[in-house]
Design a protein around this motif. Structure first.
Motif, mmCIF file in Angstrom:
data_model
loop_
_atom_site.group_PDB
_atom_site.id
_atom_site.type_symbol
_atom_site.label_atom_id
_atom_site.label_comp_id
_atom_site.label_asym_id
_atom_site.label_seq_id
_atom_site.Cartn_x
_atom_site.Cartn_y
_atom_site.Cartn_z
ATOM 1 N N THR A 12 0.809 -1.210 0.000
ATOM 2 C CA THR A 12 0.000 0.000 0.000
ATOM 3 C C THR A 12 0.843 1.261 0.000
ATOM 4 N N GLN A 17 0.001 0.799 -8.261
ATOM 5 C CA GLN A 17 -1.452 0.624 -8.254
ATOM 6 C C GLN A 17 -2.077 1.312 -7.038
ATOM 7 N N ALA A 18 -1.393 1.239 -5.907
ATOM 8 C CA ALA A 18 -1.912 1.862 -4.692
ATOM 9 C C ALA A 18 -1.930 3.383 -4.833
ATOM 10 N N ARG A 19 -0.860 3.942 -5.337
ATOM 11 C CA ARG A 19 -0.809 5.397 -5.487
ATOM 12 C C ARG A 19 -1.843 5.879 -6.500
ATOM 13 N N ARG A 21 -4.776 4.598 -7.090
ATOM 14 C CA ARG A 21 -6.117 4.588 -6.499
ATOM 15 C C ARG A 21 -6.310 5.781 -5.579
ATOM 16 N N TYR A 22 -5.290 6.145 -4.833
ATOM 17 C CA TYR A 22 -5.392 7.345 -3.994
ATOM 18 C C TYR A 22 -5.615 8.592 -4.843
ATOM 19 N N ALA A 81 -10.305 3.068 -1.603
ATOM 20 C CA ALA A 81 -9.175 3.221 -2.522
ATOM 21 C C ALA A 81 -7.961 2.455 -2.018
ATOM 22 N N ARG A 82 -7.742 2.496 -0.712
ATOM 23 C CA ARG A 82 -6.594 1.800 -0.140
ATOM 24 C C ARG A 82 -6.696 0.293 -0.360
ATOM 25 N N ASP A 84 -8.570 -1.292 -2.573
ATOM 26 C CA ASP A 84 -8.554 -1.594 -3.997
ATOM 27 C C ASP A 84 -7.134 -1.515 -4.554
ATOM 28 N N GLY A 85 -6.367 -0.528 -4.118
ATOM 29 C CA GLY A 85 -4.987 -0.408 -4.588
ATOM 30 C C GLY A 85 -4.108 -1.548 -4.113
#
Length: 277
Positions: A12, A17-19, A21-22, A81-82, A84-85
């Protein structure tokens, strides 16, 4: 066990991918996503509880993020978002791990998280209150997150009990096995504040005047790590030895896959490339 579940959680912080989604929910900039993501389980909290529970950050750095992040994304949107990322990041690297193994690891890790003693563990308790995802990868990440914050809460308590404040803990850590050039700017401390903390550690007998750690500092590290581990043992004692060993064997290839998203040099636990029973 920490080195096997920590990489699962830590995607995360590092995976693209995590960034993404944020940013998609309005949290542009690394630190907005970081502070909002970890704090969202508390609700639209201000800087005080985050400074206390995250520990090593300069109060001004926390105040720059909070409460402003809640004008950009709600805690509910941030949590979605967290998750999902993190799920997307893990899906990206777990292709070689059998789906049945991921599912079994997820259920065992969730069971371990359910054994965590939460009294006095604010971050762990906040995350344990969140609803569980329906999919195995989501469960895997959520369970790793609860266990990660459970261990972290205990570690902070141990540091406080040792008489360390946030910046002193960082100065001491950088002298032992980390890098001031990474830790200091990433936690927001000025040169004057960092050097003042180093002076206090010299007076305590933990640093030489040239910044090298003393024998007392190394002994303290061993004591604090041992006590941190002791405070983190409840989930594994509750899960039992046989199930914990099975979980360790399942988590090793998962953790090795997850660590491809992580920088080689970082202060978190990383699994050894080869695991012996």
């Amino acid at each position: 066990m920490w080195t096997l579940f920590e990489p699962v959680h830590a995607v995360t912080y590092f995976a693209p991918q995590a960034r993404a989604r944020y940013e998609a929910v309005g949290l542009r900039g690394y630190w907005r996503g970081y502070f909002a993501g970890r704090a969202a389980a508390f609700g639209p909290v201000g800087p005080g509880p985050v400074h206390a529970t995250f520990f090593g950050f300069h109060p001004a750095m926390v105040r720059r993020a909070l409460p402003d992040v809640w004008t950009r994304a709600t805690p509910a949107d941030t949590l979605a978002a967290r998750l999902d990322g993190a799920r997307a990041a893990l899906d990206d690297v777990l292709g070689s791990v059998p789906a049945a193994d991921v599912a079994e690891a997820a259920e065992l890790l969730r069971s371990a998280a359910g054994q965590a003693d939460l009294a006095g563990r604010a971050l762990a308790a906040a995350h344990a209150d969140l609803p569980w995802p329906a999919d195995p990868v989501g469960v895997l990440w959520q369970a790793a997150t609860v266990l990660r914050e459970h261990r972290g809460d205990g570690h902070v308590a141990t540091l406080v009990n040792a008489g360390l404040d946030g910046v002193e803990a960082l100065v001491w850590r950088s002298a032992l096995d980390s890098d001031r050039e990474v830790l200091q700017p990433n936690r927001g401390w000025s040169d004057e504040e960092w050097d003042a903390a180093a002076t206090r550690l010299v007076e305590r007998g933990w640093l030489e005047v040239d910044g090298r750690p003393t024998t007392a500092a190394r002994t303290a590290r061993d004591d604090i790590e041992r006590r941190t581990d002791e405070l983190a043992v409840a989930p594994w004692r509750g899960l039992g030895g046989t199930a914990t060993e099975r979980l360790a064997s399942l988590l090793h290839p998962i953790a090795m896959a997850a660590r491809t998203h992580l920088p080689a040099m970082n202060p978190i636990g990383l699994p050894a490339p080869h695991r012996s029973a």
